[in-house]
Design an enzyme around this catalytic site. Sequence first.
Site, PDB file in Angstrom:
ATOM      1  N   LYS A   1     -11.150 -34.258  16.439  1.00  0.00           N
ATOM      2  CA  LYS A   1     -11.961 -34.783  15.353  1.00  0.00           C
ATOM      3  C   LYS A   1     -12.044 -33.758  14.223  1.00  0.00           C
ATOM      4  O   LYS A   1     -12.302 -32.565  14.464  1.00  0.00           O
ATOM      5  CB  LYS A   1     -13.373 -35.111  15.849  1.00  0.00           C
ATOM      6  CG  LYS A   1     -13.425 -36.328  16.754  1.00  0.00           C
ATOM      7  CD  LYS A   1     -13.071 -37.602  16.001  1.00  0.00           C
ATOM      8  CE  LYS A   1     -13.199 -38.834  16.886  1.00  0.00           C
ATOM      9  NZ  LYS A   1     -12.894 -40.076  16.151  1.00  0.00           N
TER      10      LYS A   1
ATOM     11  N   LYS B   1      -8.185 -51.205  19.366  1.00  0.00           N
ATOM     12  CA  LYS B   1      -9.252 -51.122  20.359  1.00  0.00           C
ATOM     13  C   LYS B   1      -9.625 -52.534  20.777  1.00  0.00           C
ATOM     14  O   LYS B   1      -9.802 -53.419  19.926  1.00  0.00           O
ATOM     15  CB  LYS B   1     -10.461 -50.384  19.784  1.00  0.00           C
ATOM     16  CG  LYS B   1     -10.123 -48.941  19.380  1.00  0.00           C
ATOM     17  CD  LYS B   1     -11.287 -48.217  18.745  1.00  0.00           C
ATOM     18  CE  LYS B   1     -10.887 -46.790  18.363  1.00  0.00           C
ATOM     19  NZ  LYS B   1     -11.954 -46.037  17.706  1.00  0.00           N
TER      20      LYS B   1
END
Length: 325
Positions: free
Chosen positions: A107, A214
């Site tokens: 991240k 997703k």
Amino acid sequence: MLPPLADLVDSARVVALPMAARFRGVDVREALLFEGPEGWAEFSPFIEYEDAEAATWLAAAIDFAWSPQPAPVRDRIGVNATVPAVPASQVAAVLARFAGCRTAKVKVAEPGQTLADDVARVRAVREAMGPEGRIRVDANGAWNVDEAEHAVHALAEYDLEYVEQPCATVPELAELRRRVKYMGIPVAADESIRKSSDPLAVARAGAADLIVIKAQPLGGVTHALQIVTAAGLPAVVSSALDTAVGLSQGAALAAALPSLEYDCGLGTASLFLDDVADRRPVDGSIPAGRVTPGAATIDRLAASDERRDWWMARLARCHEVLAAR
């Protein structure tokens, strides 16, 4: 077919999973689980999502619990480690939780942090994984085009596999891809797929080299597979910080893809200190089968009565949205 709300409520359980490190702004991940004819499913849209968006997640959960899923073409899924926006000194400890993973997603662009923080974190991942490790970074659309270009240059020496959602909009992604194409660093789209009313706009605009999909946000496995086919781009299946139940739905999606070139972001069980079942990576992969949580485990991880009531009310509202569609 939409089952009656009472059928969902009958088996619904709300759990709260403690996390090993703060991720996406939370230390505890809440989810509502229920059981249908095909098995257990998860409804866990992020807290800030409005009902119209969250209802799509409910549609995915109902599909997984009530409908047979597409046939798998593989029984195990290679997964990546996920490194939150932690200080570089904590990177090795995070990676140690992901047994055997050859790939790490890092991240970056965390609010309140700097590019120097990102560089230090990615450098620490490269040092820990060695030259053979694969490193991808995820900015969650936080950079503008100039910032993203600067960041890609700063991080390029660590041999990036790709940069995920560096900018928020499809035109920005297309412009960045044009600017960095000579560097050989692919651009991946995530939010521009799962949060868009037109998930194929990325492909039409030539704005990405691959897409991140997703199962929950896209309404289930079958719909996500349709998007991949229509986009015509390589796909990486990722989780939405799911419990083991939700990860099993993501694994069903990854298992059904005709081609799977990249490790998937389905190893996130390792971000939790406890879970409703064990779906942590083993030798860098997870199985593609369904998960059946134990009653005692669900009881141990049960959310407070107040939070249970909040989720049950949300379930009812989202079911109403689906009934009206």
